[in-house]
Scaffold this motif. Sequence first.
Motif, PDB file in Angstrom:
ATOM      1  N   VAL A  44     -18.881  45.714 -16.773  1.00  0.00           N
ATOM      2  CA  VAL A  44     -17.887  46.015 -17.799  1.00  0.00           C
ATOM      3  C   VAL A  44     -16.565  45.461 -17.295  1.00  0.00           C
ATOM      4  N   LEU A  45     -15.896  44.679 -18.126  1.00  0.00           N
ATOM      5  CA  LEU A  45     -14.601  44.115 -17.777  1.00  0.00           C
ATOM      6  C   LEU A  45     -13.539  44.896 -18.535  1.00  0.00           C
ATOM      7  N   GLU A  46     -12.624  45.507 -17.790  1.00  0.00           N
ATOM      8  CA  GLU A  46     -11.589  46.343 -18.390  1.00  0.00           C
ATOM      9  C   GLU A  46     -10.222  45.704 -18.236  1.00  0.00           C
ATOM     10  N   GLY A  47      -9.367  45.965 -19.217  1.00  0.00           N
ATOM     11  CA  GLY A  47      -7.991  45.500 -19.180  1.00  0.00           C
ATOM     12  C   GLY A  47      -7.143  46.399 -18.300  1.00  0.00           C
ATOM     13  N   PRO A  48      -5.836  46.114 -18.182  1.00  0.00           N
ATOM     14  CA  PRO A  48      -4.972  46.905 -17.305  1.00  0.00           C
ATOM     15  C   PRO A  48      -4.835  48.356 -17.747  1.00  0.00           C
ATOM     16  N   GLY A  76      -7.281  50.123 -19.058  1.00  0.00           N
ATOM     17  CA  GLY A  76      -8.593  50.746 -19.037  1.00  0.00           C
ATOM     18  C   GLY A  76      -9.425  50.474 -20.275  1.00  0.00           C
ATOM     19  N   GLU A  77      -8.882  49.720 -21.222  1.00  0.00           N
ATOM     20  CA  GLU A  77      -9.645  49.392 -22.432  1.00  0.00           C
ATOM     21  C   GLU A  77     -10.670  48.314 -22.099  1.00  0.00           C
ATOM     22  N   PRO A  78     -11.886  48.417 -22.648  1.00  0.00           N
ATOM     23  CA  PRO A  78     -12.904  47.399 -22.359  1.00  0.00           C
ATOM     24  C   PRO A  78     -12.569  46.072 -23.042  1.00  0.00           C
ATOM     25  N   LEU A  79     -12.610  45.000 -22.260  1.00  0.00           N
ATOM     26  CA  LEU A  79     -12.394  43.649 -22.788  1.00  0.00           C
ATOM     27  C   LEU A  79     -13.710  42.965 -23.108  1.00  0.00           C
ATOM     28  N   ALA A  80     -14.723  43.167 -22.242  1.00  0.00           N
ATOM     29  CA  ALA A  80     -16.002  42.491 -22.419  1.00  0.00           C
ATOM     30  C   ALA A  80     -17.087  43.224 -21.644  1.00  0.00           C
ATOM     31  N   TRP A  81     -18.317  42.996 -22.086  1.00  0.00           N
ATOM     32  CA  TRP A  81     -19.499  43.474 -21.396  1.00  0.00           C
ATOM     33  C   TRP A  81     -20.289  42.256 -20.980  1.00  0.00           C
ATOM     34  N   ILE A  82     -20.656  42.195 -19.712  1.00  0.00           N
ATOM     35  CA  ILE A  82     -21.349  41.040 -19.163  1.00  0.00           C
ATOM     36  C   ILE A  82     -22.706  41.504 -18.654  1.00  0.00           C
ATOM     37  N   GLY A  83     -23.762  40.872 -19.126  1.00  0.00           N
ATOM     38  CA  GLY A  83     -25.115  41.196 -18.691  1.00  0.00           C
ATOM     39  C   GLY A  83     -25.775  40.004 -18.039  1.00  0.00           C
ATOM     40  N   PHE A  84     -26.593  40.270 -17.037  1.00  0.00           N
ATOM     41  CA  PHE A  84     -27.308  39.219 -16.313  1.00  0.00           C
ATOM     42  C   PHE A  84     -28.803  39.499 -16.388  1.00  0.00           C
ATOM     43  N   ARG A  85     -29.581  38.491 -16.738  1.00  0.00           N
ATOM     44  CA  ARG A  85     -31.039  38.595 -16.746  1.00  0.00           C
ATOM     45  C   ARG A  85     -31.575  37.532 -15.797  1.00  0.00           C
ATOM     46  N   PRO A  86     -32.249  37.939 -14.721  1.00  0.00           N
ATOM     47  CA  PRO A  86     -32.749  36.945 -13.769  1.00  0.00           C
ATOM     48  C   PRO A  86     -33.869  36.112 -14.365  1.00  0.00           C
ATOM     49  N   GLY A  87     -34.051  34.927 -13.834  1.00  0.00           N
ATOM     50  CA  GLY A  87     -35.112  34.043 -14.300  1.00  0.00           C
ATOM     51  C   GLY A  87     -36.460  34.441 -13.726  1.00  0.00           C
ATOM     52  N   ARG A  88     -37.500  33.905 -14.321  1.00  0.00           N
ATOM     53  CA  ARG A  88     -38.845  34.154 -13.823  1.00  0.00           C
ATOM     54  C   ARG A  88     -39.753  33.001 -14.242  1.00  0.00           C
ATOM     55  N   VAL A  89     -40.912  32.920 -13.609  1.00  0.00           N
ATOM     56  CA  VAL A  89     -41.857  31.856 -13.901  1.00  0.00           C
ATOM     57  C   VAL A  89     -42.972  32.359 -14.826  1.00  0.00           C
ATOM     58  N   LEU A  90     -43.502  33.538 -14.560  1.00  0.00           N
ATOM     59  CA  LEU A  90     -44.600  34.060 -15.369  1.00  0.00           C
ATOM     60  C   LEU A  90     -44.179  35.313 -16.105  1.00  0.00           C
ATOM     61  N   PRO A  91     -44.618  35.618 -17.278  1.00  0.00           N
ATOM     62  CA  PRO A  91     -45.690  34.990 -18.029  1.00  0.00           C
ATOM     63  C   PRO A  91     -45.279  33.675 -18.673  1.00  0.00           C
ATOM     64  N   TRP A  92     -44.041  33.346 -18.777  1.00  0.00           N
ATOM     65  CA  TRP A  92     -43.621  32.018 -19.222  1.00  0.00           C
ATOM     66  C   TRP A  92     -42.306  31.713 -18.507  1.00  0.00           C
ATOM     67  N   ARG A 120     -12.141  27.077 -21.650  1.00  0.00           N
ATOM     68  CA  ARG A 120     -11.228  26.655 -22.713  1.00  0.00           C
ATOM     69  C   ARG A 120     -10.334  27.833 -23.085  1.00  0.00           C
ATOM     70  N   PRO A 121      -9.056  27.792 -22.678  1.00  0.00           N
ATOM     71  CA  PRO A 121      -8.167  28.941 -22.872  1.00  0.00           C
ATOM     72  C   PRO A 121      -7.942  29.316 -24.333  1.00  0.00           C
ATOM     73  N   ARG A 122      -8.078  28.371 -25.234  1.00  0.00           N
ATOM     74  CA  ARG A 122      -7.877  28.696 -26.653  1.00  0.00           C
ATOM     75  C   ARG A 122      -9.043  29.491 -27.227  1.00  0.00           C
ATOM     76  N   ARG A 123     -10.190  29.431 -26.565  1.00  0.00           N
ATOM     77  CA  ARG A 123     -11.379  30.107 -27.093  1.00  0.00           C
ATOM     78  C   ARG A 123     -11.820  31.294 -26.259  1.00  0.00           C
ATOM     79  N   LEU A 124     -11.337  31.404 -25.013  1.00  0.00           N
ATOM     80  CA  LEU A 124     -11.749  32.498 -24.131  1.00  0.00           C
ATOM     81  C   LEU A 124     -10.558  32.964 -23.320  1.00  0.00           C
ATOM     82  N   ASP A 125     -10.335  34.260 -23.315  1.00  0.00           N
ATOM     83  CA  ASP A 125      -9.236  34.867 -22.567  1.00  0.00           C
ATOM     84  C   ASP A 125      -9.420  34.585 -21.076  1.00  0.00           C
ATOM     85  N   ALA A 126      -8.339  34.290 -20.387  1.00  0.00           N
ATOM     86  CA  ALA A 126      -8.401  33.972 -18.961  1.00  0.00           C
ATOM     87  C   ALA A 126      -8.938  35.151 -18.154  1.00  0.00           C
ATOM     88  N   ARG A 127      -8.617  36.384 -18.555  1.00  0.00           N
ATOM     89  CA  ARG A 127      -9.126  37.561 -17.841  1.00  0.00           C
ATOM     90  C   ARG A 127     -10.645  37.660 -17.975  1.00  0.00           C
TER      91      ARG A 127
END
Length: 152
Positions: free
Chosen positions: A19-23, A25-41, A130-137
Amino acid sequence: MAEDGVGPAQPGRPVRDFVLEGPGGEPLAWIGFRPGRVLPWPRRKRWTVRLASGARYVGRSGTWYAWLWCVLLFPVWAPLWLVLSVASWWEGGTLDGAGKPGRVRWFGSGPGTGSGWVMDRRDASGFRFRPRRLDARVAYGLALATEWSESS
């Protein structure tokens, strides 16, 4: 929560969701990570960013053509990688990520996200956004989360 406002979304879970919070304490973004795998595909590593405004961006590890070249050239680079791994182990180091495509580009997925990439990561040149499309924070938080998920 970390000092810079980036940290695990739930303390008991592995460091895969942030969770990315601003100064204030308000949430700015939620970031999720899914690891890669080989099987089942085969599935590449994937980072998903959902902004508080509702925009969503997805980044995958490597491009399809880089993975294609990686697979086609496997008979050439695999013996070399094995020799370098043994030499690295002999010297006491590690050879992490050699031979795998490491580029990640984040694209919008949904209405209001525009076209083209918003953030790009290359192993040698670092991160660009790209600063015009994504906040630097948000870009900085995403870079931290990407590096943390890669190292864990």
